[in-house]
Design an enzyme around this catalytic site. Sequence first.
Site, PDB file in Angstrom:
ATOM      1  N   ASP A 208       0.869  -1.180   0.000  1.00 54.41           N
ATOM      2  CA  ASP A 208       0.000   0.000   0.000  1.00 54.41           C
ATOM      3  C   ASP A 208       0.905   1.229   0.000  1.00 54.41           C
ATOM      4  O   ASP A 208       1.656   1.461   0.947  1.00 54.41           O
ATOM      5  CB  ASP A 208      -0.890  -0.029   1.259  1.00 54.41           C
ATOM      6  CG  ASP A 208      -1.945   1.064   1.238  1.00 54.41           C
ATOM      7  OD1 ASP A 208      -1.946   1.895   0.295  1.00 54.41           O
ATOM      8  OD2 ASP A 208      -2.774   1.099   2.170  1.00 54.41           O
ATOM      9  N   LYS A 243      -2.367  12.334  -0.884  1.00 52.64           N
ATOM     10  CA  LYS A 243      -1.435  13.144  -0.100  1.00 52.64           C
ATOM     11  C   LYS A 243      -0.406  13.831  -0.984  1.00 52.64           C
ATOM     12  O   LYS A 243      -0.163  15.024  -0.847  1.00 52.64           O
ATOM     13  CB  LYS A 243      -0.709  12.286   0.940  1.00 52.64           C
ATOM     14  CG  LYS A 243      -1.501  11.110   1.472  1.00 52.64           C
ATOM     15  CD  LYS A 243      -2.550  11.496   2.488  1.00 52.64           C
ATOM     16  CE  LYS A 243      -3.546  10.358   2.629  1.00 52.64           C
ATOM     17  NZ  LYS A 243      -4.302  10.344   3.835  1.00 52.64           N
TER      18      LYS A 243
HETATM   19  C1  LMR Z   1      -5.425   8.672   7.632  1.00 49.46           C
HETATM   20  O1  LMR Z   1      -4.880   7.616   7.909  1.00 49.46           O
HETATM   21  O2  LMR Z   1      -5.725   9.527   8.478  1.00 49.46           O
HETATM   22  C2  LMR Z   1      -5.712   8.992   6.188  1.00 49.46           C
HETATM   23  O3  LMR Z   1      -5.265   7.967   5.364  1.00 49.46           O
HETATM   24  C3  LMR Z   1      -7.120   9.356   5.940  1.00 49.46           C
HETATM   25  C4  LMR Z   1      -8.049   8.185   5.943  1.00 49.46           C
HETATM   26  O4  LMR Z   1      -8.739   7.974   4.937  1.00 49.46           O
HETATM   27  O5  LMR Z   1      -8.121   7.477   6.939  1.00 49.46           O
END
Ligand code: LMR
Length: 392
Positions: A208, A243
Site C-alpha cells: 500500500d 497526499k
Molecule cells: C489517515 O490515515 O488519516 C488517512 O489515510 C485518511 C483516511 O482515509 O483514513
Amino acid sequence: MFETLPEPKLDGIIALMQAFADDPRMGKIDLGVGVYRDEAGRTPVMAAVKAAETRIVETQESKTYLSLAGDGAFLEVMRDLILGGAVPSARVAAVGTPGGTAAVRQICELIRMARPEATVWVSAQTWPNHGPLIEAAGLPMRRYRYLDVEAGALDRAGMMEDLAEVPKGDVVLLHGCCHNPTGVDLSLQDWAELGALLERRGAVPFVDMAYQGFGEGLDADAGGLRHLAARMPEMLVAGSCSKNFGLYRERVGIAMAIVPEGQRARLAGTLAGLNRKVFAFPPDHGGRVVSTILNDPALRQMWQTELEEMRLRVANNRRGLAEALREATGSDRFGFIAGQQGMFSILPLSPEQIESLRAEHGIYMLGDGRVNMAGLNEASLPVLAQAMADVI
Ligand code: LMR
C-alpha cells in the site's frame, strides 16, 4: 427490513474528525486525520494542481465515458512513478480507483476471486481501515509484529519470526513508505530480507503506497517496493494521490497486479470487471490532473518542488517535537520521533493520557497515540510538548 441492523460504528479517524469539528475551544490542535497542513494550518490546492486543472477546464471537449480501467495516460504515469521501471510494463495490470482506499478494496476482491482461503497478514499496527476493508471482502486476516513501542523502532525479529509462518499463497500487506500509523519504515536491507523470506514461503506481497514523497523523496520512498517488484513473480500494489498531489476529495487511486507476462491481459480484464461491479468507471478529473502534471516537464518540476517543501516541513516538525519534548520532559524518551518517516508517529501514551490531552488541552490524536506531524506548527509544538509533560 432494517430493524435488526446494528448501530454503525464510526471509524476512529472519522469519529475524531467529527469530535474536533464540534469542539468550540479556540486553540484546539488537530493531530488526527492524515492530511497535510502548512504552517498556517491550511491544506491548500497545490499550484501545479491548479495550473493543470485550469488547462483541463480550458481544453477538455468531452466528459463521455472512458474505459472501465480509467484513463490510460494516468495509469502509465502512475505505473512509472511508483514502479520506476522495476518491472516490464507487460507484467503490470492496472486500473484506476476512487482513491487508495478503493484500490485496497478492489485488490482484496481480486484476492478473494483468485483464492478465497488466502489470509491477508497485516502489521500489528496498521491503518485503521485496512482491517475493515479486508473483512468486507470476506478474507481472513492475521497480524504480524511490527513496532517495538518503547523504542519507537521496528521489531525486526518479531516481524520476521511471524512472517516465517506465512503459508504458501497467503498475502502479506506492507506499507510502501511512511508506515501509517507508526512512522517506522523498513530499510532496503529489511526489504531484501523480507523479499527472500516471502519468496521462500511462496507468499504474495501487497504493498500500500499512500505517502510516496513524504519520507526520503519520491524515488527513495519506492526503493523497497521496486526491489520486491523486480524479484517476486506476483505482487499487488495500491497507490494513492491523495497526499502527494493533495487531491484528497477528488479520489485518485490505482490498483496494480504484477504478474507473469502471459497473465497480464487476464488480470487487467478481471480488475476492470471488478470496477464495473462497484462504480463502473473510476473518477477522471483527479487522474487527469496527475497525468497532466507528470507529462509536462514544467508542471512536474513545480509539483516536485511543492512536494519537497511539504516533506521537509513534516521532517522539521519531527525534529522540533523531539527537541521540545526533550526540553519539556528532561528526557530523551521521545528522541525516536525525529528519526521516523512521513506524517505519523505513535506517542507511547496511555488511553487516559490521550483522553486528558483532549479534554484538558484540546489536543486531538487517535486512540492509539497516533499523531499527524503535519498538524503541528512552531506555535503548537511547545504547547503539545508541555501538555504531554503535564499528563505523563
Ligand atoms: C489517515 O490515515 O488519516 C488517512 O489515510 C485518511 C483516511 O482515509 O483514513
